[in-house]
Motif scaffolding. Structure first.
Motif, short mmCIF file in Angstrom:
data_model
loop_
_atom_site.label_atom_id
_atom_site.label_comp_id
_atom_site.label_asym_id
_atom_site.label_seq_id
_atom_site.Cartn_x
_atom_site.Cartn_y
_atom_site.Cartn_z
N ARG A 147 1.98 4.16 -3.46
CA ARG A 147 0.82 4.97 -3.85
C ARG A 147 0.52 6.05 -2.82
O ARG A 147 0.09 7.15 -3.17
N TYR A 152 3.41 0.17 -8.79
CA TYR A 152 2.07 0.72 -8.53
C TYR A 152 1.22 -0.22 -7.68
O TYR A 152 0.19 0.20 -7.14
N PHE A 208 -2.94 9.67 -5.99
CA PHE A 208 -3.62 8.51 -5.42
C PHE A 208 -4.34 8.86 -4.13
O PHE A 208 -5.41 8.33 -3.83
#
Length: 261
Positions: free
Chosen positions: A201, A195, A207
Protein backbone atom coordinates in the motif's frame (compact mmCIF):
# COMPACT_ATOMS: atom_id res chain seq x y z
CA UNK A 1 22.74 15.23 -12.01
CA UNK A 2 21.44 18.78 -12.44
CA UNK A 3 19.09 20.81 -10.24
CA UNK A 4 16.45 23.20 -11.59
CA UNK A 5 17.62 26.57 -12.85
CA UNK A 6 16.37 28.42 -9.77
CA UNK A 7 18.20 26.02 -7.47
CA UNK A 8 15.06 25.12 -5.51
CA UNK A 9 13.65 21.62 -5.93
CA UNK A 10 9.86 21.49 -6.32
CA UNK A 11 7.77 20.33 -3.39
CA UNK A 12 6.95 16.61 -3.71
CA UNK A 13 5.68 15.44 -0.33
CA UNK A 14 3.85 12.35 -1.60
CA UNK A 15 6.72 10.72 -3.46
CA UNK A 16 9.33 11.88 -0.98
CA UNK A 17 7.27 9.89 1.56
CA UNK A 18 6.52 6.75 -0.48
CA UNK A 19 9.75 6.75 -2.47
CA UNK A 20 11.93 4.57 -0.20
CA UNK A 21 11.51 0.96 -1.30
CA UNK A 22 9.38 1.98 -4.28
CA UNK A 23 11.37 -0.09 -6.79
CA UNK A 24 10.75 -3.31 -4.83
CA UNK A 25 6.98 -3.11 -5.41
CA UNK A 26 6.73 -1.09 -8.62
CA UNK A 27 8.47 -3.52 -10.96
CA UNK A 28 7.95 -2.83 -14.69
CA UNK A 29 5.51 -5.23 -16.31
CA UNK A 30 6.89 -6.75 -19.54
CA UNK A 31 3.56 -6.47 -21.38
CA UNK A 32 3.15 -2.79 -20.65
CA UNK A 33 6.84 -2.31 -21.38
CA UNK A 34 6.42 -3.88 -24.84
CA UNK A 35 3.46 -1.59 -25.60
CA UNK A 36 5.37 1.54 -24.58
CA UNK A 37 8.53 0.51 -26.41
CA UNK A 38 6.62 -0.07 -29.64
CA UNK A 39 5.25 3.46 -29.35
CA UNK A 40 8.80 4.78 -28.84
CA UNK A 41 10.35 2.69 -31.62
CA UNK A 42 13.00 4.56 -33.57
CA UNK A 43 13.51 7.31 -31.00
CA UNK A 44 17.20 7.71 -30.26
CA UNK A 45 16.82 10.37 -27.56
CA UNK A 46 13.98 10.27 -25.01
CA UNK A 47 13.06 12.45 -22.05
CA UNK A 48 11.12 10.62 -19.34
CA UNK A 49 8.96 13.21 -17.59
CA UNK A 50 8.03 12.21 -14.06
CA UNK A 51 10.57 9.42 -14.46
CA UNK A 52 10.57 8.13 -10.90
CA UNK A 53 12.87 5.11 -10.73
CA UNK A 54 13.08 4.70 -14.51
CA UNK A 55 10.42 2.11 -15.22
CA UNK A 56 9.62 1.45 -18.89
CA UNK A 57 12.52 3.42 -20.30
CA UNK A 58 13.80 1.96 -23.60
CA UNK A 59 17.22 0.34 -23.35
CA UNK A 60 18.13 1.25 -26.93
CA UNK A 61 17.73 5.02 -26.51
CA UNK A 62 19.61 7.78 -24.71
CA UNK A 63 17.20 8.64 -21.88
CA UNK A 64 17.13 11.78 -19.77
CA UNK A 65 15.11 11.34 -16.57
CA UNK A 66 13.19 14.29 -15.12
CA UNK A 67 11.45 14.17 -11.76
CA UNK A 68 10.60 16.71 -9.02
CA UNK A 69 11.42 14.24 -6.23
CA UNK A 70 15.04 13.77 -5.19
CA UNK A 71 14.05 10.59 -3.33
CA UNK A 72 12.81 9.07 -6.57
CA UNK A 73 15.75 10.26 -8.66
CA UNK A 74 18.17 8.75 -6.15
CA UNK A 75 16.71 5.35 -7.07
CA UNK A 76 16.98 5.97 -10.81
CA UNK A 77 19.83 3.95 -12.38
CA UNK A 78 20.55 6.35 -15.26
CA UNK A 79 23.31 8.93 -15.59
CA UNK A 80 21.17 11.74 -17.04
CA UNK A 81 18.92 12.82 -14.18
CA UNK A 82 17.34 16.24 -13.84
CA UNK A 83 15.48 17.55 -10.79
CA UNK A 84 12.66 19.58 -12.34
CA UNK A 85 8.89 19.79 -12.76
CA UNK A 86 7.00 18.82 -15.91
CA UNK A 87 5.67 22.35 -16.25
CA UNK A 88 9.15 23.84 -16.62
CA UNK A 89 11.41 21.47 -18.55
CA UNK A 90 14.95 22.91 -18.81
CA UNK A 91 15.50 21.94 -22.46
CA UNK A 92 15.46 23.61 -25.85
CA UNK A 93 12.68 23.14 -28.38
CA UNK A 94 12.75 19.72 -30.11
CA UNK A 95 15.68 18.62 -27.94
CA UNK A 96 14.46 15.00 -27.99
CA UNK A 97 13.07 12.56 -30.51
CA UNK A 98 10.40 11.57 -27.99
CA UNK A 99 9.01 12.38 -24.55
CA UNK A 100 7.39 9.74 -22.34
CA UNK A 101 5.25 10.03 -19.20
CA UNK A 102 4.02 6.93 -17.38
CA UNK A 103 1.31 7.23 -14.70
CA UNK A 104 2.43 10.70 -13.76
CA UNK A 105 0.28 13.41 -15.41
CA UNK A 106 -2.26 13.21 -12.57
CA UNK A 107 0.45 14.45 -10.20
CA UNK A 108 1.21 17.60 -12.21
CA UNK A 109 -0.22 20.82 -10.72
CA UNK A 110 -0.79 22.23 -14.22
CA UNK A 111 -1.43 19.34 -16.61
CA UNK A 112 -1.96 21.43 -19.74
CA UNK A 113 1.25 23.33 -19.18
CA UNK A 114 3.17 20.09 -18.60
CA UNK A 115 1.77 18.58 -21.80
CA UNK A 116 2.68 21.73 -23.72
CA UNK A 117 6.21 21.38 -22.40
CA UNK A 118 6.35 17.76 -23.60
CA UNK A 119 5.29 18.91 -27.07
CA UNK A 120 7.81 21.75 -27.02
CA UNK A 121 10.86 19.65 -26.21
CA UNK A 122 10.09 16.55 -28.30
CA UNK A 123 8.82 15.48 -31.71
CA UNK A 124 6.79 12.53 -30.38
CA UNK A 125 4.89 12.15 -27.10
CA UNK A 126 3.92 8.88 -25.41
CA UNK A 127 1.72 9.04 -22.29
CA UNK A 128 0.33 6.19 -20.21
CA UNK A 129 -2.57 7.28 -18.00
CA UNK A 130 -6.03 6.37 -16.73
CA UNK A 131 -9.44 7.48 -17.94
CA UNK A 132 -11.46 8.62 -14.88
CA UNK A 133 -14.69 8.30 -16.88
CA UNK A 134 -14.18 4.61 -17.62
CA UNK A 135 -17.11 2.66 -16.19
CA UNK A 136 -15.52 -0.58 -14.96
CA UNK A 137 -14.48 0.01 -11.35
CA UNK A 138 -12.18 -1.99 -9.10
CA UNK A 139 -14.10 -3.92 -6.44
CA UNK A 140 -11.83 -2.42 -3.75
CA UNK A 141 -13.41 0.96 -4.41
CA UNK A 142 -17.01 -0.17 -4.63
CA UNK A 143 -16.98 -2.43 -1.57
CA UNK A 144 -14.30 -1.13 0.77
CA UNK A 145 -12.85 2.28 -0.09
CA UNK A 146 -15.32 4.48 -1.98
CA UNK A 147 -13.17 7.41 -0.85
CA UNK A 148 -10.74 6.42 -3.61
CA UNK A 149 -13.38 7.27 -6.23
CA UNK A 150 -13.57 10.93 -5.30
CA UNK A 151 -9.82 11.21 -4.83
CA UNK A 152 -8.95 9.66 -8.18
CA UNK A 153 -11.54 11.57 -10.16
CA UNK A 154 -10.37 14.83 -8.61
CA UNK A 155 -6.73 14.34 -9.56
CA UNK A 156 -6.89 12.46 -12.86
CA UNK A 157 -7.44 14.71 -15.86
CA UNK A 158 -10.21 13.49 -18.19
CA UNK A 159 -8.71 11.46 -21.01
CA UNK A 160 -10.36 13.74 -23.58
CA UNK A 161 -8.48 16.72 -22.13
CA UNK A 162 -5.11 14.98 -22.43
CA UNK A 163 -5.95 13.81 -25.96
CA UNK A 164 -6.88 17.34 -27.02
CA UNK A 165 -3.91 19.03 -25.33
CA UNK A 166 -1.38 16.66 -26.90
CA UNK A 167 -3.05 16.32 -30.30
CA UNK A 168 -3.13 12.54 -29.81
CA UNK A 169 -3.47 10.41 -32.94
CA UNK A 170 -3.40 6.96 -31.30
CA UNK A 171 -5.20 5.62 -28.22
CA UNK A 172 -4.30 2.08 -27.16
CA UNK A 173 -6.22 0.26 -24.39
CA UNK A 174 -4.22 -1.71 -21.85
CA UNK A 175 -6.30 -4.37 -20.06
CA UNK A 176 -4.51 -5.10 -16.78
CA UNK A 177 -3.23 -8.72 -16.61
CA UNK A 178 -4.05 -10.78 -13.51
CA UNK A 179 -0.34 -11.14 -12.72
CA UNK A 180 0.63 -7.54 -13.44
CA UNK A 181 4.00 -6.85 -11.79
CA UNK A 182 3.83 -3.06 -11.43
CA UNK A 183 2.16 -2.66 -8.05
CA UNK A 184 0.05 0.44 -8.49
CA UNK A 185 -3.47 0.45 -7.13
CA UNK A 186 -5.20 -1.68 -9.77
CA UNK A 187 -2.52 -4.40 -10.00
CA UNK A 188 -4.05 -6.81 -7.51
CA UNK A 189 -7.60 -7.04 -8.84
CA UNK A 190 -7.35 -10.88 -8.76
CA UNK A 191 -4.96 -11.08 -5.79
CA UNK A 192 -6.82 -9.30 -2.96
CA UNK A 193 -4.49 -10.52 -0.23
CA UNK A 194 -1.80 -8.13 -1.49
CA UNK A 195 -3.86 -5.14 -0.35
CA UNK A 196 -3.41 -6.37 3.23
CA UNK A 197 0.34 -5.69 3.03
CA UNK A 198 1.25 -2.17 4.25
CA UNK A 199 4.45 -2.26 2.19
CA UNK A 200 2.40 -2.78 -0.97
CA UNK A 201 0.00 0.00 0.00
CA UNK A 202 2.87 2.38 0.73
CA UNK A 203 4.04 2.11 -2.88
CA UNK A 204 0.71 3.54 -4.10
CA UNK A 205 0.15 7.29 -4.08
CA UNK A 206 -3.59 6.67 -3.68
CA UNK A 207 -3.16 4.97 -0.32
CA UNK A 208 -0.53 7.51 0.69
CA UNK A 209 -3.02 10.33 0.23
CA UNK A 210 -5.81 8.74 2.26
CA UNK A 211 -5.75 8.98 6.08
CA UNK A 212 -5.10 5.84 8.08
CA UNK A 213 -8.47 6.36 9.80
CA UNK A 214 -10.09 5.61 6.42
CA UNK A 215 -7.76 2.94 5.09
CA UNK A 216 -7.25 0.74 8.16
CA UNK A 217 -10.94 -0.08 8.88
CA UNK A 218 -11.47 -0.86 5.18
CA UNK A 219 -8.49 -3.20 5.11
CA UNK A 220 -9.74 -4.86 8.29
CA UNK A 221 -13.07 -5.57 6.55
CA UNK A 222 -11.25 -7.01 3.55
CA UNK A 223 -9.12 -9.20 5.81
CA UNK A 224 -12.23 -10.54 7.50
CA UNK A 225 -13.95 -11.22 4.15
CA UNK A 226 -10.92 -13.09 2.88
CA UNK A 227 -10.76 -15.17 6.05
CA UNK A 228 -14.45 -16.06 5.88
CA UNK A 229 -14.46 -16.73 2.14
CA UNK A 230 -17.01 -13.97 1.53
CA UNK A 231 -14.78 -12.12 -0.90
CA UNK A 232 -14.11 -15.25 -2.98
CA UNK A 233 -17.80 -16.09 -3.13
CA UNK A 234 -18.65 -12.61 -4.39
CA UNK A 235 -15.85 -12.55 -6.95
CA UNK A 236 -15.62 -16.16 -8.08
CA UNK A 237 -15.86 -15.03 -11.70
CA UNK A 238 -12.60 -13.10 -11.53
CA UNK A 239 -10.56 -16.29 -11.20
CA UNK A 240 -11.42 -17.19 -14.79
CA UNK A 241 -10.32 -13.84 -16.24
CA UNK A 242 -6.81 -13.21 -17.49
CA UNK A 243 -7.18 -9.43 -17.73
CA UNK A 244 -9.68 -6.62 -17.16
CA UNK A 245 -9.96 -3.26 -18.90
CA UNK A 246 -10.07 -0.75 -16.05
CA UNK A 247 -9.53 2.26 -18.29
CA UNK A 248 -5.75 2.47 -18.66
CA UNK A 249 -4.67 3.93 -21.98
CA UNK A 250 -1.45 4.57 -23.90
CA UNK A 251 -1.60 7.82 -25.90
CA UNK A 252 0.70 8.65 -28.79
CA UNK A 253 1.05 12.09 -30.39
CA UNK A 254 3.43 13.84 -32.75
CA UNK A 255 5.72 12.21 -35.28
CA UNK A 256 6.12 8.46 -35.62
CA UNK A 257 4.45 5.79 -33.49
CA UNK A 258 1.99 3.16 -34.61
CA UNK A 259 -1.32 1.75 -33.47
CA UNK A 260 -5.04 2.19 -33.84
CA UNK A 261 -7.23 4.91 -32.40
Amino acid sequence: MTAPADGHPPSTPTYDRIGPGYRDIRRPDPRLSALIHRALAGARTVVNVGAGTGSYEPADAEVTAVDPSQVMLDQHPGRRRILAAAEDLPFEEDAFDAAMAVMTVHHWPDVRRGLREMRRVSRRQVVFTWDPHHLTELWLIEEYLPEIRQLERSRFTPLSTVVEALGVHTVLPFPVPHDFTDGFQIAYWRRPEFYLDPVVRRASSTFALLPASVVEPAIARLRADLASGAWHRRHAGLSARDSVDYGYRLLVAGEGGAGTT
